[in-house]
Design an enzyme around this catalytic site. Sequence first.
Site, PDB file in Angstrom:
ATOM      1  N   CYS A  58       0.815  -1.223   0.000  1.00  0.00           N
ATOM      2  CA  CYS A  58       0.000   0.000   0.000  1.00  0.00           C
ATOM      3  C   CYS A  58       0.844   1.267   0.000  1.00  0.00           C
ATOM      4  O   CYS A  58       0.327   2.356  -0.278  1.00  0.00           O
ATOM      5  CB  CYS A  58      -0.964   0.000   1.184  1.00  0.00           C
ATOM      6  N   ASN A 101     -10.117  -0.483  -0.419  1.00  0.00           N
ATOM      7  CA  ASN A 101      -8.665  -0.355  -0.343  1.00  0.00           C
ATOM      8  C   ASN A 101      -8.053  -0.930  -1.624  1.00  0.00           C
ATOM      9  O   ASN A 101      -8.111  -2.139  -1.846  1.00  0.00           O
ATOM     10  CB  ASN A 101      -8.181  -1.124   0.898  1.00  0.00           C
ATOM     11  N   HIS A 138      -3.677   7.118   2.601  1.00  0.00           N
ATOM     12  CA  HIS A 138      -4.034   5.783   2.127  1.00  0.00           C
ATOM     13  C   HIS A 138      -5.485   5.500   2.516  1.00  0.00           C
ATOM     14  O   HIS A 138      -5.918   5.848   3.615  1.00  0.00           O
ATOM     15  CB  HIS A 138      -3.092   4.750   2.760  1.00  0.00           C
TER      16      HIS A 138
HETATM   17  O1  UT7 Z   1      -3.852  -1.445   3.428  1.00  0.00           O
HETATM   18  C1  UT7 Z   1      -2.938  -1.939   4.361  1.00  0.00           C
HETATM   19  C2  UT7 Z   1      -3.273  -1.478   5.658  1.00  0.00           C
HETATM   20  N1  UT7 Z   1      -4.508  -2.083   6.090  1.00  0.00           N
HETATM   21  C3  UT7 Z   1      -4.964  -1.742   7.232  1.00  0.00           C
HETATM   22  O2  UT7 Z   1      -4.369  -0.901   7.851  1.00  0.00           O
HETATM   23  C4  UT7 Z   1      -6.206  -2.429   7.761  1.00  0.00           C
HETATM   24  C5  UT7 Z   1      -6.204  -2.280   9.241  1.00  0.00           C
HETATM   25  N2  UT7 Z   1      -7.273  -2.974   9.923  1.00  0.00           N
HETATM   26  C6  UT7 Z   1      -8.569  -2.641   9.811  1.00  0.00           C
HETATM   27  O3  UT7 Z   1      -8.941  -1.795   9.024  1.00  0.00           O
HETATM   28  C7  UT7 Z   1      -9.547  -3.282  10.755  1.00  0.00           C
HETATM   29  O4  UT7 Z   1      -8.825  -4.008  11.724  1.00  0.00           O
HETATM   30  C8  UT7 Z   1     -10.546  -4.236  10.040  1.00  0.00           C
HETATM   31  C9  UT7 Z   1     -11.551  -3.434   9.248  1.00  0.00           C
HETATM   32  C10 UT7 Z   1      -9.814  -5.190   9.128  1.00  0.00           C
HETATM   33  C11 UT7 Z   1     -11.322  -5.040  11.071  1.00  0.00           C
HETATM   34  O5  UT7 Z   1     -12.001  -4.164  11.981  1.00  0.00           O
HETATM   35  P1  UT7 Z   1     -11.874  -4.394  13.541  1.00  0.00           P
HETATM   36  O6  UT7 Z   1     -12.701  -3.383  14.183  1.00  0.00           O
HETATM   37  O7  UT7 Z   1     -10.403  -4.411  13.870  1.00  0.00           O
HETATM   38  O8  UT7 Z   1     -12.538  -5.797  13.713  1.00  0.00           O
HETATM   39  P2  UT7 Z   1     -11.903  -7.139  14.321  1.00  0.00           P
HETATM   40  O9  UT7 Z   1     -10.942  -7.741  13.359  1.00  0.00           O
HETATM   41  O10 UT7 Z   1     -11.444  -6.864  15.726  1.00  0.00           O
HETATM   42  O11 UT7 Z   1     -13.204  -8.045  14.382  1.00  0.00           O
HETATM   43  C12 UT7 Z   1     -14.279  -7.712  15.257  1.00  0.00           C
HETATM   44  C13 UT7 Z   1     -15.378  -8.732  15.036  1.00  0.00           C
HETATM   45  C14 UT7 Z   1     -14.905 -10.179  15.105  1.00  0.00           C
HETATM   46  O12 UT7 Z   1     -15.897 -10.936  15.745  1.00  0.00           O
HETATM   47  P3  UT7 Z   1     -15.753 -11.334  17.296  1.00  0.00           P
HETATM   48  O13 UT7 Z   1     -14.491 -12.137  17.373  1.00  0.00           O
HETATM   49  O14 UT7 Z   1     -15.665 -10.051  18.050  1.00  0.00           O
HETATM   50  O15 UT7 Z   1     -16.983 -12.126  17.559  1.00  0.00           O
HETATM   51  C15 UT7 Z   1     -14.815 -10.584  13.659  1.00  0.00           C
HETATM   52  O16 UT7 Z   1     -14.996 -11.970  13.478  1.00  0.00           O
HETATM   53  O17 UT7 Z   1     -15.953  -8.571  13.738  1.00  0.00           O
HETATM   54  C16 UT7 Z   1     -15.972  -9.833  13.069  1.00  0.00           C
HETATM   55  N3  UT7 Z   1     -15.839  -9.581  11.649  1.00  0.00           N
HETATM   56  C17 UT7 Z   1     -16.882  -9.337  10.845  1.00  0.00           C
HETATM   57  N4  UT7 Z   1     -18.210  -9.272  11.097  1.00  0.00           N
HETATM   58  C18 UT7 Z   1     -19.034  -9.000  10.053  1.00  0.00           C
HETATM   59  C19 UT7 Z   1     -14.716  -9.525  10.914  1.00  0.00           C
HETATM   60  N5  UT7 Z   1     -15.005  -9.258   9.632  1.00  0.00           N
HETATM   61  C20 UT7 Z   1     -16.351  -9.130   9.560  1.00  0.00           C
HETATM   62  C21 UT7 Z   1     -17.258  -8.859   8.519  1.00  0.00           C
HETATM   63  N6  UT7 Z   1     -18.570  -8.782   8.808  1.00  0.00           N
HETATM   64  N7  UT7 Z   1     -16.850  -8.609   7.254  1.00  0.00           N
END
Ligand code: UT7
Length: 338
Positions: free
Chosen positions: A122, A295, A265
Amino acid sequence: MNDLTQPFKRLPVALIGTGSYVPERRLTNSDLEKMVDTTNEWIVERTGIEERRIAAPDEKTSDMATNAARKAMEAAGARPGEIDLIIVATITPDPFTPSTACYVQANIGAVNAAAFDISAACSGFLYALKTAVQYIGCGQARTALIIASEKLSHIVNWEDRSTCVLFGDGAGAAVLRTGTGIEGDSAILASDIGADGTLTDILLVPGGGSAIPTTEENIHEKLYTVAMRGNELFRHAVQHMKDSALSLIKRTGIDPNDIALVVPHQANLRIINAVTARLGIPPEKVFVNLQKYGNTSGAACIIALDEALRAGRAKKGDIVLMVTFGAGLTWSSAAIRI
Ligand code: UT7
């Protein structure tokens, strides 16, 4: 990596045109609701993304790069024969070799250009920008075409809800030049690139290279798709984007109030808000288009810059701050006077 004090006078480098291209096909959050266990509300609330573009099956990374390049050259008034350097930043090259840049060179007829790819995920576009600035600044090139192009839909696991909702396809390009043809005070004022290779496992495509070569079993296990620990990545993204931008601001002596627009980004609206709040930049000075494209990795910031310039969000003489973050880990920032 900062610009070191040089024992010789460096040539000024200006950005003289930008262009971008996104494929026609839209994949909305409601489309994704039918594919994986997700909801529009979750995606919008956690990322800000509403839809993304998906390339046609026969549409290659070089095709998208070529479309963006042609628009940038048109905006710059640059002829193919004038371009002496083409750099394509991509993690989804046409084949592994030759470089995607060579395909673009042939497509646009830039017969006088050296051409190569760089891989910084990225952060790729700003890594390409810094590389081209060094070539031009040292007198090794006069007109450079830098492009970031990604067909991420090809390396996304469409059964993994934690990643497939995030990414999209697209390309952006810019023409850099020194000497005649530079209008007013346009200039790449400074740029910063950095990496932390101890954190390669947070975001990667594990298979398909020499470490884990392609086998039937690896394909079955989808090791050729993106694997990510999003939560950890989020924290590193905020930290490094803030630090990179702050070090650039300090080094150039730019007053943050003089920054007309920040083009970050486009991975996650919450990351963008956290970084710009820490920099003291108000939301109205931040350009966001991730709701439309998701992204697009290295292409995201240059697609955003191109859209911002075409929408008149920055005018001649304005200072634009770009800041990116990605796999590697890598980060980069640039201050550009338009
Ligand atoms: O381009 C390179 C750089 N990229 C980045 O910097 C990305 C950085 N990370 C992020 O943007 C975020 O961490 C994400 C958008 C990827 C994820 O958001 P989050 O708030 O960190 O969510 P999480 O991974 O902590 O997941 C929270 C919950 C989980 O469920 P439990 O374990 O709390 O029950 C996941 O299983 O959300 C669940 N989850 C989803 N639920 C519905 C993960 N993906 C999804 C989904 N729909 N698509």
